[in-house]
Design a protein around this motif. Structure first.
Motif, PDB file in Angstrom:
ATOM      1  N   UNK A 156       6.869  -1.375  -4.755  1.00 47.02           N
ATOM      2  CA  UNK A 156       5.486  -1.437  -5.223  1.00 47.02           C
ATOM      3  C   UNK A 156       4.490  -1.096  -4.121  1.00 47.02           C
ATOM      4  N   UNK A 157       4.783  -1.457  -2.880  1.00 52.62           N
ATOM      5  CA  UNK A 157       3.871  -1.104  -1.793  1.00 52.62           C
ATOM      6  C   UNK A 157       3.881   0.398  -1.526  1.00 52.62           C
ATOM      7  N   UNK A 158       5.060   0.999  -1.551  1.00 56.05           N
ATOM      8  CA  UNK A 158       5.125   2.455  -1.390  1.00 56.05           C
ATOM      9  C   UNK A 158       4.475   3.136  -2.594  1.00 56.05           C
ATOM     10  N   UNK A 159       4.700   2.578  -3.785  1.00 54.25           N
ATOM     11  CA  UNK A 159       4.070   3.129  -4.986  1.00 54.25           C
ATOM     12  C   UNK A 159       2.562   3.057  -4.925  1.00 54.25           C
ATOM     13  N   UNK A 160       2.032   1.959  -4.371  1.00 51.48           N
ATOM     14  CA  UNK A 160       0.578   1.820  -4.230  1.00 51.48           C
ATOM     15  C   UNK A 160       0.032   2.862  -3.260  1.00 51.48           C
ATOM     16  N   UNK A 161       0.772   3.123  -2.179  1.00 48.86           N
ATOM     17  CA  UNK A 161       0.341   4.128  -1.208  1.00 48.86           C
ATOM     18  C   UNK A 161       0.341   5.527  -1.833  1.00 48.86           C
ATOM     19  N   UNK A 162       1.408   5.849  -2.560  1.00 50.27           N
ATOM     20  CA  UNK A 162       1.479   7.159  -3.216  1.00 50.27           C
ATOM     21  C   UNK A 162       0.364   7.305  -4.246  1.00 50.27           C
ATOM     22  N   UNK A 163       0.117   6.234  -5.003  1.00 47.23           N
ATOM     23  CA  UNK A 163      -0.953   6.274  -6.011  1.00 47.23           C
ATOM     24  C   UNK A 163      -2.301   6.515  -5.358  1.00 47.23           C
ATOM     25  N   UNK A 164      -2.552   5.841  -4.236  1.00 49.39           N
ATOM     26  CA  UNK A 164      -3.826   6.027  -3.529  1.00 49.39           C
ATOM     27  C   UNK A 164      -3.990   7.477  -3.071  1.00 49.39           C
ATOM     28  N   UNK A 165      -2.929   8.045  -2.528  1.00 46.93           N
ATOM     29  CA  UNK A 165      -2.991   9.440  -2.062  1.00 46.93           C
ATOM     30  C   UNK A 165      -3.294  10.384  -3.224  1.00 46.93           C
ATOM     31  N   UNK A 170      -0.372 -12.431  -8.781  1.00 48.06           N
ATOM     32  CA  UNK A 170      -0.888 -11.290  -8.020  1.00 48.06           C
ATOM     33  C   UNK A 170       0.209 -10.268  -7.742  1.00 48.06           C
ATOM     34  N   UNK A 171       1.395 -10.752  -7.402  1.00 48.46           N
ATOM     35  CA  UNK A 171       2.511  -9.844  -7.087  1.00 48.46           C
ATOM     36  C   UNK A 171       2.946  -9.078  -8.334  1.00 48.46           C
ATOM     37  N   UNK A 172       3.073  -9.779  -9.454  1.00 45.53           N
ATOM     38  CA  UNK A 172       3.471  -9.128 -10.702  1.00 45.53           C
ATOM     39  C   UNK A 172       2.390  -8.173 -11.201  1.00 45.53           C
ATOM     40  N   UNK A 173       1.124  -8.544 -11.004  1.00 46.45           N
ATOM     41  CA  UNK A 173       0.019  -7.667 -11.392  1.00 46.45           C
ATOM     42  C   UNK A 173       0.047  -6.380 -10.582  1.00 46.45           C
ATOM     43  N   UNK A 174       0.321  -6.499  -9.304  1.00 46.85           N
ATOM     44  CA  UNK A 174       0.455  -5.311  -8.460  1.00 46.85           C
ATOM     45  C   UNK A 174       1.560  -4.404  -8.991  1.00 46.85           C
ATOM     46  N   UNK A 175       2.680  -5.009  -9.358  1.00 49.64           N
ATOM     47  CA  UNK A 175       3.787  -4.229  -9.892  1.00 49.64           C
ATOM     48  C   UNK A 175       3.414  -3.496 -11.167  1.00 49.64           C
ATOM     49  N   UNK A 176       2.697  -4.161 -12.051  1.00 46.03           N
ATOM     50  CA  UNK A 176       2.288  -3.526 -13.308  1.00 46.03           C
ATOM     51  C   UNK A 176       1.298  -2.390 -13.061  1.00 46.03           C
ATOM     52  N   UNK A 177       0.383  -2.585 -12.110  1.00 47.84           N
ATOM     53  CA  UNK A 177      -0.584  -1.535 -11.780  1.00 47.84           C
ATOM     54  C   UNK A 177       0.109  -0.294 -11.228  1.00 47.84           C
ATOM     55  N   UNK A 178       1.144  -0.513 -10.419  1.00 44.01           N
ATOM     56  CA  UNK A 178       1.879   0.621  -9.853  1.00 44.01           C
ATOM     57  C   UNK A 178       2.756   1.279 -10.911  1.00 44.01           C
ATOM     58  N   UNK A 179       3.425   0.459 -11.710  1.00 41.83           N
ATOM     59  CA  UNK A 179       4.339   1.014 -12.712  1.00 41.83           C
ATOM     60  C   UNK A 179       3.618   1.812 -13.800  1.00 41.83           C
ATOM     61  N   UNK A 180       2.362   1.452 -14.086  1.00 42.77           N
ATOM     62  CA  UNK A 180       1.632   2.107 -15.166  1.00 42.77           C
ATOM     63  C   UNK A 180       0.611   3.124 -14.672  1.00 42.77           C
ATOM     64  N   UNK A 181       0.689   3.483 -13.399  1.00 43.53           N
ATOM     65  CA  UNK A 181      -0.316   4.390 -12.833  1.00 43.53           C
ATOM     66  C   UNK A 181      -0.171   5.816 -13.379  1.00 43.53           C
ATOM     67  N   UNK A 182       0.993   6.152 -13.902  1.00 44.43           N
ATOM     68  CA  UNK A 182       1.212   7.508 -14.391  1.00 44.43           C
ATOM     69  C   UNK A 182       0.279   7.892 -15.533  1.00 44.43           C
ATOM     70  N   UNK A 183      -0.044   6.938 -16.404  1.00 41.20           N
ATOM     71  CA  UNK A 183      -0.901   7.243 -17.561  1.00 41.20           C
ATOM     72  C   UNK A 183      -2.293   7.697 -17.131  1.00 41.20           C
TER      73      UNK A 183
END
Length: 226
Positions: free
Chosen positions: A200-209, A45-58
């Motif tokens: 990754x948590x900050x990245x998830x917040x930025x992605x949501x915004x 779950x933790x690694x999946x979260x990281x991949x979702x955040x890292x690849x959100x740019x596409x």
């Protein structure tokens, strides 16, 4: 004026095709991330979260390209897709927000698991060293002399007691090294875990915004399909 706008519209059409292509690629990445699933596994779950955040740019860039030009020169089939993508942006934003508490919980779980693994490994190696030390303390100088001779060695003028004390000293050094290694591993693992968790948590917040902003700024797509 029309002649100047036409090349721009053609460029916008190219952006839109690129956007649809990037969204398809993002969908394929999403399948790769979640297959095979391993829910309730904190590491996965933790690694999946990281991949979702890292690849959100596409998908973000893909949506930017798809929505470019608003309704100008749109095909009929795009109306429903644009409305769907707009609504999905809000859904994806909510999912990224839900990743944050999940990331915090998994950080705590992984922290405790990592410390326990390091502690267990340290205690096993320390126990082995203590067993050797205990056996050596029970060994008489004569036994040490006989053991060295059976192995084809020589005391080289040293007494069996000196050899015994030297081995005991090396064992004490080994135990101290094990303790130092344990503390180093704990610091390293904790630092890397917290670093990834914060990123990754900050990245998830930025992605949501960002997804919420896309949903907010594309209300025209939802109105068109209503």
């Amino acid at each position: 004026m029309v002649g100047n706008i036409q090349p721009l519209l053609e460029l916008v059409n190219l952006w839109r095709f690129l956007g649809y292509g990037m969204l398809l690629l993002a969908f394929l990445d999403l399948i790769d991330i979640f297959v095979p699933p391993s829910f309730m596994n904190p590491t996965w779950e933790f690694q999946t979260m990281g991949r979702l955040v890292n690849q959100v740019g596409i998908p973000l860039i893909g949506l930017l390209f798809v929505f470019s030009g608003k309704l100008a020169k749109r095909a009929r089939w795009e109306s429903g897709i644009l409305a769907l993508l707009s609504r999905l942006s809000l859904l994806v934003a909510l999912l990224y927000l839900l990743l944050i508490p999940l990331g915090v919980v998994n950080t705590i779980r992984l922290y405790n698991t990592n410390l326990e693994q390091i502690k267990t490994g340290y205690e096993q190696r320390l126990s082995q060293a203590n067993q050797v030390e205990e056996q050596l303390n029970k060994t008489s100088p004569t036994d040490i002399d006989n053991l060295i001779k059976r192995q084809g060695g020589s005391l080289n003028g040293r007494s069996p007691e000196d050899v015994k004390n030297q081995i005991l000293s090396q064992l004490n050094q080994t135990k101290q090294q094990l303790k130092t290694q344990k503390e180093t591993n704990q610091s390293s693992v904790t630092f890397n875990l917290l670093k990834n968790s914060v990123r990754w948590n900050i990245g998830a917040l930025i992605s949501a915004v960002l997804f919420i902003l896309i949903w907010k700024e594309t209300r025209w797509a939802r109105k068109k399909s209503a």
